[in-house]
Design a protein around this motif. Structure first.
Motif, PDB file in Angstrom:
ATOM      1  N   GLU A 119       0.764  -1.512   0.132  1.00  0.00           N
ATOM      2  CA  GLU A 119       0.043  -0.391   0.215  1.00  0.00           C
ATOM      3  C   GLU A 119       0.991   0.876   0.389  1.00  0.00           C
ATOM      4  O   GLU A 119       1.085   2.556   0.855  1.00  0.00           O
ATOM      5  N   PRO A 120       2.074   1.693  -1.387  1.00  0.00           N
ATOM      6  CA  PRO A 120       2.335   2.442  -0.965  1.00  0.00           C
ATOM      7  C   PRO A 120       1.831   3.899  -0.966  1.00  0.00           C
ATOM      8  O   PRO A 120       0.462   4.144  -1.098  1.00  0.00           O
ATOM      9  N   ILE A 121       2.615   4.797  -0.159  1.00  0.00           N
ATOM     10  CA  ILE A 121       1.608   5.826  -0.092  1.00  0.00           C
ATOM     11  C   ILE A 121       2.285   7.321  -1.138  1.00  0.00           C
ATOM     12  O   ILE A 121       2.876   7.705  -0.360  1.00  0.00           O
ATOM     13  N   LYS A 122       1.161   7.739  -1.716  1.00  0.00           N
ATOM     14  CA  LYS A 122       1.719   9.105  -2.815  1.00  0.00           C
ATOM     15  C   LYS A 122       2.200  10.246  -1.819  1.00  0.00           C
ATOM     16  O   LYS A 122       1.105  10.562  -0.739  1.00  0.00           O
ATOM     17  N   GLU A 123       3.004  11.230  -1.751  1.00  0.00           N
ATOM     18  CA  GLU A 123       3.581  12.365  -1.327  1.00  0.00           C
ATOM     19  C   GLU A 123       4.164  13.036  -2.553  1.00  0.00           C
ATOM     20  O   GLU A 123       4.998  12.357  -3.006  1.00  0.00           O
ATOM     21  N   GLY A 124       2.918  13.569  -3.048  1.00  0.00           N
ATOM     22  CA  GLY A 124       4.074  14.749  -3.689  1.00  0.00           C
ATOM     23  C   GLY A 124       4.349  14.125  -5.367  1.00  0.00           C
ATOM     24  O   GLY A 124       3.607  12.870  -5.616  1.00  0.00           O
ATOM     25  N   GLY A 125       5.167  13.990  -5.498  1.00  0.00           N
ATOM     26  CA  GLY A 125       5.641  12.966  -6.727  1.00  0.00           C
ATOM     27  C   GLY A 125       6.714  12.070  -6.310  1.00  0.00           C
ATOM     28  O   GLY A 125       6.882  11.214  -7.829  1.00  0.00           O
ATOM     29  N   VAL A 129       7.086   3.913   0.747  1.00  0.00           N
ATOM     30  CA  VAL A 129       6.812   2.466   1.022  1.00  0.00           C
ATOM     31  C   VAL A 129       5.935   2.046   1.909  1.00  0.00           C
ATOM     32  O   VAL A 129       6.394   1.719   3.374  1.00  0.00           O
ATOM     33  N   SER A 130       5.605   1.345   1.819  1.00  0.00           N
ATOM     34  CA  SER A 130       4.191   1.035   2.799  1.00  0.00           C
ATOM     35  C   SER A 130       3.585  -0.361   2.723  1.00  0.00           C
ATOM     36  O   SER A 130       3.336  -0.653   1.502  1.00  0.00           O
ATOM     37  N   LYS A 151       5.324   3.796  -8.810  1.00  0.00           N
ATOM     38  CA  LYS A 151       4.596   3.050  -8.072  1.00  0.00           C
ATOM     39  C   LYS A 151       4.871   1.245  -8.099  1.00  0.00           C
ATOM     40  O   LYS A 151       4.350   1.044  -6.770  1.00  0.00           O
ATOM     41  N   ASP A 152       5.057   1.321  -8.770  1.00  0.00           N
ATOM     42  CA  ASP A 152       5.230  -0.606  -8.285  1.00  0.00           C
ATOM     43  C   ASP A 152       6.069  -0.593  -7.938  1.00  0.00           C
ATOM     44  O   ASP A 152       6.070  -1.337  -7.061  1.00  0.00           O
ATOM     45  N   ASP A 153       7.328   0.043  -8.411  1.00  0.00           N
ATOM     46  CA  ASP A 153       8.993  -0.305  -7.783  1.00  0.00           C
ATOM     47  C   ASP A 153       7.997  -0.258  -5.957  1.00  0.00           C
ATOM     48  O   ASP A 153       8.765  -0.554  -5.050  1.00  0.00           O
ATOM     49  N   ALA A 154       7.597   1.176  -5.007  1.00  0.00           N
ATOM     50  CA  ALA A 154       7.210   1.080  -3.792  1.00  0.00           C
ATOM     51  C   ALA A 154       6.399  -0.687  -3.509  1.00  0.00           C
ATOM     52  O   ALA A 154       6.889  -0.209  -2.524  1.00  0.00           O
ATOM     53  N   MET A 155       5.743  -0.565  -4.500  1.00  0.00           N
ATOM     54  CA  MET A 155       5.174  -1.891  -4.106  1.00  0.00           C
ATOM     55  C   MET A 155       5.781  -3.061  -3.877  1.00  0.00           C
ATOM     56  O   MET A 155       5.651  -3.582  -2.836  1.00  0.00           O
ATOM     57  N   GLN A 156       6.493  -3.033  -4.919  1.00  0.00           N
ATOM     58  CA  GLN A 156       7.433  -4.262  -4.852  1.00  0.00           C
ATOM     59  C   GLN A 156       8.501  -4.082  -3.880  1.00  0.00           C
ATOM     60  O   GLN A 156       8.618  -5.115  -2.518  1.00  0.00           O
ATOM     61  N   ALA A 157       8.695  -3.088  -3.138  1.00  0.00           N
ATOM     62  CA  ALA A 157       9.728  -2.861  -2.007  1.00  0.00           C
ATOM     63  C   ALA A 157       8.844  -2.739  -0.244  1.00  0.00           C
ATOM     64  O   ALA A 157      10.119  -3.491   0.106  1.00  0.00           O
TER      65      ALA A 157
END
Length: 98
Positions: free
Chosen positions: A34-40, A44-45, A70-76
């Motif tokens: 569940e990545p959290i969008k913060e600005g641009g 990682v969450s 976003k996909d990178d944040a999801m994988q991380a």
């Protein structure tokens, strides 16, 4: 006011982080990136869940790490969650934040 909506679960600009992702099963745990969008960038969450003695337990993992995609944040989020599960196991749900 937008800040408060984001903080307490509103969709004021942070709707992308609220999209449900398919869980990743790992050692009996369900990992929901569940990545959290913060600005641009995306923080990682992930949410980690497990059914223990008939009770669904849940713990949220929020990292300081941010990435641009976003996909990178999801994988991380999945990778970091697996590390926490390997280190703590069911103890993840012990303590004041569980």
């Amino acid at each position: 006011m937008s800040f408060l909506k984001k903080l307490f679960g509103g969709t004021g600009g942070g709707g992308e982080s609220a999209q449900a992702a398919e869980p990743v099963d790992y050692k009996g745990f369900a990992i929901y990136p569940e990545p959290i969008k913060e600005g641009g960038v995306f923080r990682v969450s992930a949410r980690i869940e497990k059914n223990i003695d008939g009770e669904l337990r849940s713990q949220r993992l929020v990292r300081a790490d941010t990435v641009n995609v976003k996909d990178d944040a999801m994988q991380a989020g999945v990778t970091k969650s697996k590390q926490v599960i390997d280190e703590q196991g069911d103890r993840l749900f012990d303590g004041p934040n569980a």
